[in-house]
Structure formats: structure tokens, C-alpha cells
Design an enzyme around this catalytic site. Structure first.
Site, PDB file in Angstrom:
ATOM      1  N   ASP A  10     -72.167   0.614 -30.212  1.00 47.13           N
ATOM      2  CA  ASP A  10     -71.956   0.063 -28.870  1.00 47.13           C
ATOM      3  C   ASP A  10     -71.613   1.236 -27.963  1.00 47.13           C
ATOM      4  O   ASP A  10     -71.384   2.354 -28.422  1.00 47.13           O
ATOM      5  CB  ASP A  10     -70.800  -0.958 -28.902  1.00 47.13           C
ATOM      6  N   SER A  11     -71.518   0.944 -26.670  1.00 49.77           N
ATOM      7  CA  SER A  11     -71.125   1.993 -25.731  1.00 49.77           C
ATOM      8  C   SER A  11     -69.663   2.403 -25.948  1.00 49.77           C
ATOM      9  O   SER A  11     -69.259   3.479 -25.521  1.00 49.77           O
ATOM     10  CB  SER A  11     -71.284   1.476 -24.302  1.00 49.77           C
ATOM     11  N   TYR A  42     -72.517   1.272 -20.215  1.00 45.90           N
ATOM     12  CA  TYR A  42     -73.974   1.237 -20.159  1.00 45.90           C
ATOM     13  C   TYR A  42     -74.450   0.250 -19.083  1.00 45.90           C
ATOM     14  O   TYR A  42     -75.556   0.368 -18.558  1.00 45.90           O
ATOM     15  CB  TYR A  42     -74.555   0.761 -21.495  1.00 45.90           C
ATOM     16  N   GLY A  43     -73.622  -0.740 -18.809  1.00 44.78           N
ATOM     17  CA  GLY A  43     -74.010  -1.867 -17.955  1.00 44.78           C
ATOM     18  C   GLY A  43     -74.689  -1.521 -16.643  1.00 44.78           C
ATOM     19  O   GLY A  43     -75.717  -2.105 -16.299  1.00 44.78           O
ATOM     20  N   CYS A  73     -74.389  -4.412 -28.803  1.00 47.25           N
ATOM     21  CA  CYS A  73     -74.268  -4.223 -27.365  1.00 47.25           C
ATOM     22  C   CYS A  73     -75.352  -5.070 -26.703  1.00 47.25           C
ATOM     23  O   CYS A  73     -76.541  -4.905 -26.999  1.00 47.25           O
ATOM     24  CB  CYS A  73     -74.492  -2.740 -27.047  1.00 47.25           C
ATOM     25  N   THR A  75     -76.207  -5.087 -23.548  1.00 47.38           N
ATOM     26  CA  THR A  75     -76.971  -4.312 -22.569  1.00 47.38           C
ATOM     27  C   THR A  75     -78.113  -3.571 -23.254  1.00 47.38           C
ATOM     28  O   THR A  75     -79.272  -3.634 -22.807  1.00 47.38           O
ATOM     29  CB  THR A  75     -76.041  -3.297 -21.856  1.00 47.38           C
ATOM     30  N   GLU A 152     -61.624  -1.290 -21.979  1.00 41.56           N
ATOM     31  CA  GLU A 152     -61.522   0.088 -22.472  1.00 41.56           C
ATOM     32  C   GLU A 152     -60.152   0.685 -22.135  1.00 41.56           C
ATOM     33  O   GLU A 152     -59.663   1.571 -22.813  1.00 41.56           O
ATOM     34  CB  GLU A 152     -62.647   0.959 -21.875  1.00 41.56           C
ATOM     35  N   CYS A 184     -71.403  -9.988 -23.437  1.00 41.30           N
ATOM     36  CA  CYS A 184     -71.117  -8.556 -23.533  1.00 41.30           C
ATOM     37  C   CYS A 184     -70.118  -8.464 -24.666  1.00 41.30           C
ATOM     38  O   CYS A 184     -69.153  -9.244 -24.709  1.00 41.30           O
ATOM     39  CB  CYS A 184     -70.506  -8.036 -22.235  1.00 41.30           C
ATOM     40  N   THR A 185     -70.363  -7.545 -25.591  1.00 38.38           N
ATOM     41  CA  THR A 185     -69.517  -7.527 -26.795  1.00 38.38           C
ATOM     42  C   THR A 185     -68.072  -7.112 -26.498  1.00 38.38           C
ATOM     43  O   THR A 185     -67.196  -7.286 -27.336  1.00 38.38           O
ATOM     44  CB  THR A 185     -70.129  -6.618 -27.880  1.00 38.38           C
ATOM     45  N   HIS A 186     -67.828  -6.589 -25.325  1.00 32.18           N
ATOM     46  CA  HIS A 186     -66.437  -6.310 -24.936  1.00 32.18           C
ATOM     47  C   HIS A 186     -65.668  -7.606 -24.620  1.00 32.18           C
ATOM     48  O   HIS A 186     -64.449  -7.641 -24.723  1.00 32.18           O
ATOM     49  CB  HIS A 186     -66.382  -5.437 -23.675  1.00 32.18           C
TER      50      HIS A 186
HETATM   51  N1  DGL Z   1     -70.468  -3.905 -24.828  1.00 26.34           N
HETATM   52  C1  DGL Z   1     -71.722  -3.692 -24.232  1.00 26.34           C
HETATM   53  C2  DGL Z   1     -72.473  -4.954 -23.989  1.00 26.34           C
HETATM   54  O1  DGL Z   1     -72.421  -5.831 -24.834  1.00 26.34           O
HETATM   55  C3  DGL Z   1     -71.815  -2.647 -23.153  1.00 26.34           C
HETATM   56  C4  DGL Z   1     -70.859  -2.682 -22.048  1.00 26.34           C
HETATM   57  C5  DGL Z   1     -71.052  -1.487 -21.159  1.00 26.34           C
HETATM   58  O2  DGL Z   1     -71.012  -0.374 -21.672  1.00 26.34           O
HETATM   59  O3  DGL Z   1     -71.271  -1.679 -19.960  1.00 26.34           O
HETATM   60  O4  DGL Z   1     -73.170  -5.127 -23.029  1.00 26.34           O
END
Ligand code: DGL
Length: 267
Positions: A10-11, A42-43, A73, A75, A152, A184-186
């Protein structure tokens, strides 16, 4: 062969929400996790940039001799899962198909909210996948770009997270959604905060569990499931590991030591 690890990336921290489910469903598997902490988020980035970062992460994981890769991720899945599968010949899974499936089976009133990064929402990947399962499902989608930096920063359970969630999510609640995809996995790290804002009538959909189940099926189909001994986990990041170590340790409820920093641009 079966001892070869699974690569997950992931990012940053978000992929840990997928990693946690993989650890539960596949406790014997060795895993290499990579968080691209130097280049998160990454978004907001273009498809080309996300694809370049994703291919570098995949090249790194392949250098670790992985037998399968999970792009943990949304994205990167939305931007280039297809291209990754065309380019590489090991199994590469994303999270969106699994999330779409979970959402389609979760909704009763056929009004589904989808939240994610700007890249994921702009790609309409969830709309496409959910539409393949049930074209009558209405989707209300919204990007929530501040959620990733909040996670984060380790602020998932603060008043700042709560205020931000209120601002982003009010319009989805007003549309009477009964399920909300954490696209989004976050975002599962914000589950408590998001749950408080949308209320208990809205089911929060986390694609991670279905993704882990999909992975198990792929490993079985390829006859590479590891059946003995507990899995060993290795963690890599592309910049400063300290914050990653503390949030990851808290979330996975285990001490995360020996995180290695790599120069991802070399891959
Ligand atoms: N956790 C990632 C996702 O599922 C990326 C979030 C990011 O880096 O913007 O989209």
C-alpha cells in the site's frame, strides 16, 4: 515452493487492514509487507504516477520471491490492476472486486455509499463493479482526501477526525444509504469515528475480509497454500519507519520490529 511469501503493499499504513485479515484467514503464510511511506498519498496523483509507483512496488516484492501479490490499495487497484496483470505472470489481486461484492450483498435498500481517495472515486471502479453484480443499486460516492493524512498522523480517533468525517459524510447519510464502502484501505482504521457519524443503521463495508478469502482461493487453485508452521512477517517502507512501527504495532496488536527502509526508486 509453498514457503514463498505473499507480497502485500500500500502507499502506507492502509494495507495493514488487509494484512490483518490475511493473517487471520491464512495464518501459515509468510508475508512481505511494503508501505510506500516516502510517496504517500497516492490518492491525488495521476494514473501514470500511481502506475509507476505500483510497478516499482511489484518489482520489489518479486525480488523477494513472492508467490502472489495483493495490491492492498484501492487507488492502485483502480488505476492499474488490469495493467499489472497484463505485465506480470504471478497472481496479482486487488481489493475493489471483493469490496463491490461485499457491498452488493450487504445492501437491502439498494442505496450504497462509496468513499475513497480522489483517484478511486474519479475512476468509478466501484460503480462499475457493483453495477456488474446488480445494476439497480444506486451509488452515492464521495472522495475524502483528508482521511489518509489523518490516519498516517495517528489521529484516527480524535475530534479532528470526527469533525472531518461529519463534513464529508453528512450528504451520504442524507441520501439514506444503508451500506457504506470503506473504499480506501486506510479507512477501516477510522471505523469507530465513521461509525459514530453515520450511525448504526449504516453497515460499514470493509473489502479486506473478502480479499483475503479470494487470496486463499487463488493459492488453493495454484496448489501453493502453505499448510504448516506459523507465518513469518517482514516489513519494508520507503521512508522513516518509526511512525509506521508504532501505528502498525497498535493496530496489529503485536510488536513490529526490524522494519527495513528501502530505496523504492531503484526497482
Ligand atoms: N490506502 C490506499 C487506498 O486504498 C491509498 C491511500 C493514498 O495513499 O491516498 O486507496
Amino acid at each position: 515452493m509453498n514457503d514463498r511469501p505473499i507480497g502485500v503493499f500500500d502507499s502506507g499504513l492502509g494495507g495493514l487492514t488487509v494484512l490483518k485479515e490475511i493473517m487471520k484467514i491464512l495464518p501459515n503464510e509468510n508475508i512481505v509487507y511494503f508501505g510506500d511511506t516516502a510517496r504517500v498519498p497516492y490518492g491525488p496523483r495521476s494514473k501514470e504516477t500511481v502506475m509507476k509507483y505500483t510497478f516499482q512496488a511489484i518489482n520489489f516484492l518479486i525480488s523477494k520471491n513472492v508467490k502472489a501479490i495483493v495490491i492492498a490499495c484501492n487507488t492502485a487497484t483502480a488505476r492499474c490492476l488490469k495493467e499489472a496483470n497484463e505485465k506480470y505472470d504471478i497472481p496479482i489481486l486487488g481489493v475493489i472486486e471483493a469490496g463491490a461484492r461485499t457491498a452488493a450483498y450487504s445492501t437491502k435498500n439498494k442505496i450504497v455509499g462509496v468513499i475513497g481517495t480522489e483517484g478511486t472515486i474519479r475512476s468509478k471502479a466501484y460503480n462499475l463493479e457493483i453495477g456488474k453484480i446488480d445494476k439497480d443499486i444506486r451509488i452515492i460516492d464521495k472522495s475524502c482526501p483528508l482521511f489518509v493524512p489523518i490516519v498516517e498522523e495517528g489521529w484516527a480517533n480524535t475530534d479532528i477526525a470526527s469533525l472531518t468525517a461529519k463534513r464529508y459524510l453528512k450528504e451520504l447519510v442524507d441520501e439514506n444509504i444503508d451500506s457504506l464502502v470503506l473504499g480506501c484501505t486506510h479507512y477501516p482504521l477510522l471505523k469507530r469515528t465513521i461509525g459514530q457519524i453515520v450511525g448504526e443503521k449504516v453497515k460499514l463495508v470493509n473489502p479486506a475480509k473478502e480479499t483475503a478469502k479470494d487470496l486463499k482461493k487463488v493459492l488453493e487453485a495454484n496448489s501453493v497454500l502453505r499448510k504448516d508452521n506459523s507465518g513469518v512477517y517482514e516489513y519494508y517502507v520507503s521512508d522513516i519507519p518509526e511512525k509506521f512501527a508504532s501505528i502498525a504495532g497498535e493496530f496489529l496488536k503485536k510488536e513490529i520490529k526490524d522494519i527495513k527502509t528501502i530505496e523504492i526508486q531503484k526497482y
